[in-house]
Design a protein around this motif. Structure first.
Motif, PDB file in Angstrom:
ATOM      1  N   UNK A  92       0.855  -1.177   0.000  1.00 10.92           N
ATOM      2  CA  UNK A  92       0.000   0.000   0.000  1.00 10.92           C
ATOM      3  C   UNK A  92       0.892   1.228   0.000  1.00 10.92           C
ATOM      4  N   UNK A  93       0.624   2.153  -0.919  1.00 14.21           N
ATOM      5  CA  UNK A  93       1.364   3.416  -0.993  1.00 14.21           C
ATOM      6  C   UNK A  93       0.377   4.572  -0.918  1.00 14.21           C
ATOM      7  N   UNK A  94       0.893   5.724  -0.506  1.00 12.63           N
ATOM      8  CA  UNK A  94       0.079   6.935  -0.426  1.00 12.63           C
ATOM      9  C   UNK A  94       0.749   8.025  -1.255  1.00 12.63           C
ATOM     10  N   UNK A  95      -0.066   8.811  -1.951  1.00 10.53           N
ATOM     11  CA  UNK A  95       0.487   9.881  -2.770  1.00 10.53           C
ATOM     12  C   UNK A  95      -0.484  11.065  -2.792  1.00 10.53           C
ATOM     13  N   UNK A 107      -7.684  17.185   2.799  1.00  9.15           N
ATOM     14  CA  UNK A 107      -7.493  16.305   3.951  1.00  9.15           C
ATOM     15  C   UNK A 107      -7.312  14.848   3.600  1.00  9.15           C
ATOM     16  N   UNK A 108      -7.256  14.536   2.318  1.00 12.14           N
ATOM     17  CA  UNK A 108      -7.123  13.133   1.894  1.00 12.14           C
ATOM     18  C   UNK A 108      -5.872  12.942   1.048  1.00 12.14           C
ATOM     19  N   UNK A 136     -12.996   3.743   4.718  1.00  8.27           N
ATOM     20  CA  UNK A 136     -12.353   4.758   5.550  1.00  8.27           C
ATOM     21  C   UNK A 136     -13.261   4.998   6.748  1.00  8.27           C
ATOM     22  N   UNK A 137     -13.020   4.261   7.839  1.00  6.48           N
ATOM     23  CA  UNK A 137     -13.870   4.348   9.042  1.00  6.48           C
ATOM     24  C   UNK A 137     -15.346   4.142   8.721  1.00  6.48           C
ATOM     25  N   UNK A 173      -8.614   8.648   0.685  1.00  2.00           N
ATOM     26  CA  UNK A 173      -8.988   8.493   2.089  1.00  2.00           C
ATOM     27  C   UNK A 173      -8.116   9.380   2.954  1.00  2.00           C
ATOM     28  N   UNK A 174      -8.574   9.598   4.170  1.00  2.32           N
ATOM     29  CA  UNK A 174      -7.766  10.249   5.191  1.00  2.32           C
ATOM     30  C   UNK A 174      -6.869   9.168   5.758  1.00  2.32           C
TER      31      UNK A 174
END
Length: 199
Positions: A92-95, A107-108, A136-137, A173-174
């Motif tokens: 999993x990566x975030x960008x 905010x995401x 996401x929650x 997602x946050x």
């Protein structure tokens, strides 16, 4: 057989059997009951995901129960098998994307989930990115975001027996929230079949 009735004027009428006394009605009723019974009383093992360690399948999780019962989830790097199909979240990566071209909502971040799907069943398996949701929650959104710089996104297709495919699913997602990837099977299903914890 129809019954013939003659009235006082000599006219002959044919009295037919009520529909519920006819053979075709009872055959149709049996077929409808059989179809409903087979769809409602399916095998519980069909609604369970299993953890796969190497070539060995372990730990069954029954997902057909109520929401109050705890549901087994899988972690990034673990392989889950559902109805002969194996799913694995490789990483999993975030960008934040490219601010000149695209950017996530305030905010995401973009969540990039690299997944592998392997068909170990006897039949062909149709896959589609719409079969997955990013949770996401509790807010479940599609994993079909398009952003620059992310290649090899998972599209739809069909896997023959023994074939596999690897691709990226992208959602927003946050990232400080609890994130999960949920495989639902198809867009008409309401059950969570395979759940991966992403963080």
């Amino acid at each position: 057989m129809a019954k013939k009735i003659t009235d006082e004027n000599g006219n002959t009428y044919v009295q037919k059997k009520p529909f519920y006394k006819r053979v075709w009605f009872w055959i149709l009723a049996i077929i409808v009951i059989a179809v409903i019974g087979s769809s409602m009383g399916g095998n519980k093992s069909d609604d369970s995901a299993k953890k796969v360690d190497g070539n060995k399948t372990t730990k069954s999780a029954d997902n057909s129960s109520s929401k109050t019962k705890s549901q087994q989830t899988f972690k990034v790097g673990e392989t889950a098998e559902y109805k002969g199909v194996q799913f694995k979240v490789n990483k999993v990566d975030y960008t934040n994307g490219d601010p000149d071209v695209d950017s996530p909502d305030s905010g995401k971040q973009y969540v990039v989930m690299n997944v592998t799907i392997s068909n170990n069943g006897d039949d062909k398996y149709d896959y589609n990115p719409f079969d997955f949701k990013l949770d996401d929650n509790g807010n479940q959104t599609d994993t079909t975001e398009v952003t620059s710089g992310i290649k090899d996104t998972l599209s739809s297709g069909t896997l023959a027996k023994g074939a596999s495919v690897t691709g990226n699913l992208v959602g927003q997602a946050n990232t400080s929230d609890k994130l999960k990837l949920i495989y639902n099977g198809n867009i008409f299903s309401q059950k969570e079949h395979v759940v991966f914890e992403l963080n």
